[in-house]
Design an enzyme around this catalytic site. Structure first.
Site, PDB file in Angstrom:
ATOM      1  N   LYS A  75       0.873  -1.172   0.000  1.00  0.00           N
ATOM      2  CA  LYS A  75       0.000   0.000   0.000  1.00  0.00           C
ATOM      3  C   LYS A  75       0.912   1.224   0.000  1.00  0.00           C
ATOM      4  O   LYS A  75       1.518   1.564   1.017  1.00  0.00           O
ATOM      5  CB  LYS A  75      -0.887   0.000   1.255  1.00  0.00           C
ATOM      6  CG  LYS A  75      -1.907   1.121   1.299  1.00  0.00           C
ATOM      7  CD  LYS A  75      -3.059   0.870   0.346  1.00  0.00           C
ATOM      8  CE  LYS A  75      -4.141   1.946   0.475  1.00  0.00           C
ATOM      9  NZ  LYS A  75      -5.302   1.697  -0.398  1.00  0.00           N
ATOM     10  N   GLY A  90     -16.367  -5.266  -7.476  1.00  0.00           N
ATOM     11  CA  GLY A  90     -15.891  -5.315  -6.101  1.00  0.00           C
ATOM     12  C   GLY A  90     -16.934  -5.661  -5.066  1.00  0.00           C
ATOM     13  O   GLY A  90     -16.593  -6.106  -3.965  1.00  0.00           O
ATOM     14  N   GLY A 137      -3.642   0.741  -4.901  1.00  0.00           N
ATOM     15  CA  GLY A 137      -3.675   2.193  -4.890  1.00  0.00           C
ATOM     16  C   GLY A 137      -4.688   2.749  -3.905  1.00  0.00           C
ATOM     17  O   GLY A 137      -5.353   2.026  -3.174  1.00  0.00           O
TER      18      GLY A 137
END
Length: 239
Positions: free
Chosen positions: A37, A171, A111
């Site tokens: 991350k 998602g 991201g």
């Protein structure tokens, strides 16, 4: 693929849970996995970040790494400026990912928000990192109304930068999908110019981690190591 960059069509689209599903499937196949991350925003030093959440869901065999974190839930460049902390730069992210690649079979670079969210005041983004790495991008998209526009804009930006879009994962597939969501199953791969590679069910992040790991392969297509079938999904969910 040794490095896979994961971006979203925006915030709150299921990107972290989608990343965890990819990590869980890879780890179950015996691959060593790291999740990176670059810029974690909106958490204090003592709080769990997105990479930690990936490990919680995918298992301790996955290694979590961060480059920087900022306390306010803002775009990384803005959060860095307001906190007085150093920003992250695309070159720094690419270097960190390449270093992790030497010790892992798969590195997932997750991201913040969408593809063009800025890391620094110079306008560096996750798209720049992907191009520096020569790595493909997995796009996590929302299911419902509005997703076609943001998906196509992201796909066009990647194409303009000559970065390969490996596919799209929904998602958070609703338990009771509306008309737009059902139609988008067919339309998403068209506007993306890339295949639909999975659909993570709504609420998957709230599952017990052991159940999450056991079920993750059924949410992702074989290209991501799973068994999910786009044709069968469309036949079942779009009638």
């Amino acid at each position: 693929m040794a490095i896979l960059v994961v971006t979203g069509t925006g915030t709150e689209v299921g990107k972290t849970v989608g990343t965890a599903a990819v990590a869980a499937v890879a780890a179950a196949a015996g691959r060593s996995v790291a999740v990176l991350k670059p810029a974690q925003t909106g958490v204090r030093p003592d709080e769990r970040g997105d990479a930690d959440e990936v490990v919680r869901l995918a298992g301790d065999a996955v290694a979590a790494h961060e480059i920087a974190r900022y306390p306010e839930p803002l775009a990384p460049a803005t959060a860095a400026r307001r906190s007085g902390l150093a920003p992250v730069h695309p070159e720094e992210v690419a270097e960190a990912a390449a270093k992790l690649e030497t010790d892992h079979d798969l590195v997932l670079v997750e991201g913040a928000g969408g593809l063009l969210v800025r890391f620094d005041e110079a306008g560096g983004t996750l798209a720049d990192t992907a191009r520096l790495l020569g790595a493909p991008v997995l796009l996590v998209a929302s299911a419902g109304l509005g997703t076609l526009n943001t998906t196509e804009l992201t796909a066009r930006e990647l194409a303009a930068r000559e970065v390969r879009l490996t596919g799209v994962v929904i998602g958070s597939w609703p338990k009771a999908p509306d008309l737009a969501s059902r139609c988008n199953v067919a339309d998403l791969p068209v506007v993306a110019g890339a295949p639909l590679l999975g659909a993570v069910p709504e609420g998957a992040g709230a599952l017990d981690p052991a159940e999450f790991r056991a079920r993750a392969g059924g949410w992702l297509a074989p290209a991501l190591g799973g068994t999910w079938d786009a044709t069968a999904f469309a036949a079942r969910e779009t009638v």
